[in-house]
Design a protein around this motif. Structure first.
Motif, short mmCIF file in Angstrom:
data_model
loop_
_atom_site.label_atom_id
_atom_site.label_comp_id
_atom_site.label_asym_id
_atom_site.label_seq_id
_atom_site.Cartn_x
_atom_site.Cartn_y
_atom_site.Cartn_z
N PRO A 83 38.61 31.33 37.64
CA PRO A 83 37.50 30.40 37.90
C PRO A 83 36.32 30.98 38.66
CG PRO A 83 39.42 29.87 39.24
CD PRO A 83 39.87 30.88 38.25
N LYS A 84 36.50 32.10 39.37
CA LYS A 84 35.41 32.68 40.14
C LYS A 84 34.81 33.93 39.49
CE LYS A 84 36.52 30.72 44.65
NZ LYS A 84 36.71 30.98 46.10
N VAL A 85 35.20 34.19 38.23
CA VAL A 85 34.63 35.33 37.51
C VAL A 85 33.25 34.94 36.99
CG1 VAL A 85 34.86 36.76 35.42
CG2 VAL A 85 36.86 36.32 36.88
N THR A 86 32.25 35.80 37.23
CA THR A 86 30.87 35.47 36.84
C THR A 86 30.21 36.54 35.96
OG1 THR A 86 30.00 36.50 38.85
CG2 THR A 86 30.49 34.14 38.95
N LYS A 87 30.75 37.76 35.93
CA LYS A 87 30.07 38.87 35.26
C LYS A 87 30.45 39.01 33.79
CE LYS A 87 28.18 40.33 39.15
NZ LYS A 87 26.76 40.09 39.44
N VAL A 88 31.62 38.54 33.41
CA VAL A 88 32.06 38.63 32.01
C VAL A 88 32.57 37.28 31.55
CG1 VAL A 88 32.64 41.08 32.17
CG2 VAL A 88 34.41 39.37 32.59
N SER A 89 32.57 37.08 30.23
CA SER A 89 32.99 35.79 29.66
C SER A 89 33.97 36.03 28.50
CB SER A 89 31.77 35.04 29.12
OG SER A 89 30.80 34.86 30.12
N LYS A 90 34.68 34.98 28.15
CA LYS A 90 35.60 35.04 27.02
C LYS A 90 34.87 35.54 25.78
CE LYS A 90 38.77 32.21 24.27
NZ LYS A 90 39.33 30.85 24.04
N GLY A 91 35.46 36.52 25.09
CA GLY A 91 34.86 37.08 23.89
C GLY A 91 34.06 38.34 24.12
N ASP A 92 33.72 38.65 25.38
CA ASP A 92 32.98 39.88 25.67
C ASP A 92 33.85 41.12 25.41
OD1 ASP A 92 30.74 38.53 26.51
OD2 ASP A 92 31.11 38.80 28.66
N ARG A 93 33.22 42.18 24.92
CA ARG A 93 33.91 43.48 24.87
C ARG A 93 33.61 44.21 26.17
NH1 ARG A 93 33.09 45.95 19.65
NH2 ARG A 93 35.16 45.13 19.16
N VAL A 94 34.66 44.70 26.81
CA VAL A 94 34.52 45.37 28.11
C VAL A 94 35.21 46.73 28.08
CG1 VAL A 94 34.31 43.24 29.46
CG2 VAL A 94 36.59 44.17 28.97
N CYS A 95 34.81 47.58 29.02
CA CYS A 95 35.46 48.87 29.26
C CYS A 95 36.07 48.84 30.65
CB CYS A 95 34.46 50.01 29.19
SG CYS A 95 33.59 50.18 27.62
N THR A 96 37.13 49.60 30.82
CA THR A 96 37.76 49.71 32.14
C THR A 96 37.07 50.77 32.98
OG1 THR A 96 39.42 51.02 30.93
CG2 THR A 96 40.07 48.83 31.66
N LEU A 97 37.06 50.56 34.29
CA LEU A 97 36.51 51.51 35.26
C LEU A 97 37.63 52.43 35.72
CD1 LEU A 97 34.00 52.29 37.01
CD2 LEU A 97 34.84 50.62 38.70
N PHE A 98 37.38 53.75 35.75
CA PHE A 98 38.43 54.74 36.06
C PHE A 98 39.05 54.47 37.43
CE2 PHE A 98 40.04 58.70 37.72
CZ PHE A 98 40.66 59.30 36.64
N ASN A 99 38.24 54.53 38.49
CA ASN A 99 38.71 54.17 39.83
C ASN A 99 38.25 52.75 40.13
OD1 ASN A 99 40.04 56.62 40.79
ND2 ASN A 99 38.02 57.55 40.81
N GLU A 100 39.18 51.82 40.16
CA GLU A 100 38.84 50.39 40.22
C GLU A 100 37.90 50.04 41.38
OE1 GLU A 100 42.32 47.70 38.38
OE2 GLU A 100 42.78 48.53 40.35
N HIS A 101 38.06 50.73 42.51
CA HIS A 101 37.29 50.38 43.71
C HIS A 101 36.06 51.27 43.90
CE1 HIS A 101 40.19 47.40 44.80
NE2 HIS A 101 41.17 48.27 44.89
N HIS A 102 35.72 52.08 42.91
CA HIS A 102 34.51 52.91 43.00
C HIS A 102 33.35 52.11 42.43
CE1 HIS A 102 32.56 57.13 42.26
NE2 HIS A 102 31.90 56.41 43.13
#
Length: 351
Positions: A83-102
């Protein structure tokens, strides 16, 4: 049809130096419930890096926690969001970030310990829950296979050329790349798109032609020209040397890179592919009046900037012609280990 509650996932169970037998496929692995700032994605494709092969063989110098789901690179489709996600939406294609906290530079000790597929569970699974902070929207001009290659190699090349802001690549500068690995291929593409002149090295006449197609102006065969550092330097205006060198060999090739670097130029150390008992000392940076910089992939902020450049310049990542199925991950590992590839080796996960 409801959201999946389990997934098939590959797992590295222990270190074994002489095979990939400890990389095993597990069925019905529970998918954790979605947190308020988390995202459920269906992984479409995963690309491999040398790091993925080094980890199960005990050759990787950074933190790992076993057992672990391998893989850092992927593209996938958002199935659900907290419920607090604002940057991506259902159906978006996304890539993963290598170091999650970088998230932005400089990299922190916490970020160094957040590497997917090593320190925390990675991408070689059908479904996964990631924090929103660990995902970046994929470039709109790339398909899933192409977008799955961006997490590590292209982002590392981007960081090498642009991460040190006072020395960021400018049109008209000269860039030296080594070999035909993913970082070097992306480095050629980004540098050429920026209006730089690129000199590349390789050991293969066939690959030399491919490097020229990508944007390299000159290619040197390092097996035929052992003193390739000076040979490359001689190509630059007045023999002054290179503004940027992407150093992927490490100990075994750094001596040649130092011969090629310009005064005040930047050698970015990326890899450890060429081990050697003999290597230059740190004092060589003073003797050559240059910056020698180690980097660890790149930040989320840089990933977003790189994706804008990919879209605006219509850059297509180089993908090997053999695409492997999810069941054939170990065959993909061996294929890359045997150096049969040109471009990124990709595992297709979802149909």
């Amino acid at each position: 049809m409801g959201l999946p509650t389990t997934t098939r996932a590959w797992s590295i169970t222990e270190i074994k130096k002489d095979s990939f037998d400890t990389v095993v496929l597990k069925d019905s692995v529970p998918i954790p419930k979605l947190g308020e700032r988390e995202v459920l994605i269906q992984i479409e494709a995963v690309s491999l890096n040398y790091r993925d092969l080094a980890i199960p063989k005990g050759l990787y110098p950074f933190p790992i926690n076993l057992p672990v789901v391998p893989g850092s690179d992927s593209a996938g489709i958002v199935l659900a969001t907290g419920p607090k996600v604002t940057k991506v939406s259902k159906g978006d294609r996304v890539c993963t970030l290598f170091n999650e906290h970088h998230q932005a530079n400089p990299i922190t000790p916490e970020a160094v310990k957040s590497g997917l597929g090593g320190a925390v569970d990675g991408t070689l699974r059908e479904y996964a829950v990631f924090g929103e902070h660990a995902l970046v929207k994929a470039p709109s001009t790339l398909n899933a296979i192409e977008a799955s290659t961006l997490t590590c190699a292209p982002l590392t090349a981007w960081n090498a050329l642009y991460g040190l802001q006072s020395k960021a690549l400018k049109p008209g500068e000269w860039v030296l790349t080594q070999g035909t690995g993913g970082v070097s291929l992306s480095g050629i593409q980004f540098a050429a798109a920026a209006g730089a002149t690129v000199v590349a090295t390789t050991s293969s006449k066939e690959k030399a032609e491919e490097l020229k197609k990508l944007g390299a102006t000159h290619v040197i065969n390092y097996k035929e020209t052992s003193n390739w550092g000076e040979a490359a330097r001689s190509l630059t205006p007045d023999g002054n040397g290179f503004d940027h060198i992407l150093e992927v060999g490490g100990p075994g090739s750094l001596e040649q890179s130092l011969k090629a670097i310009k005064l005040e130029g930047v050698i970015t150390i990326i890899g450890f592919l060429a081990p050697s008992d003999k290597q230059p000392t740190l004092m060589e940076a003073l003797n050559h009046v240059c910056t020698v910089r180690g980097i660890f992939v790149g930040s989320k902020q840089q990933f977003v900037e790189m994706n804008l450049a990919i879209d605006s310049n219509n850059i297509k990542p180089v993908v090997d012609s053999n695409i492997f199925s999810f069941e054939d991950v170990k065959k993909a590992y061996q294929y890359q280990w045997d150096q049969k590839h040109y471009g990124k080796v990709v595992v297709k996960v979802a149909n």
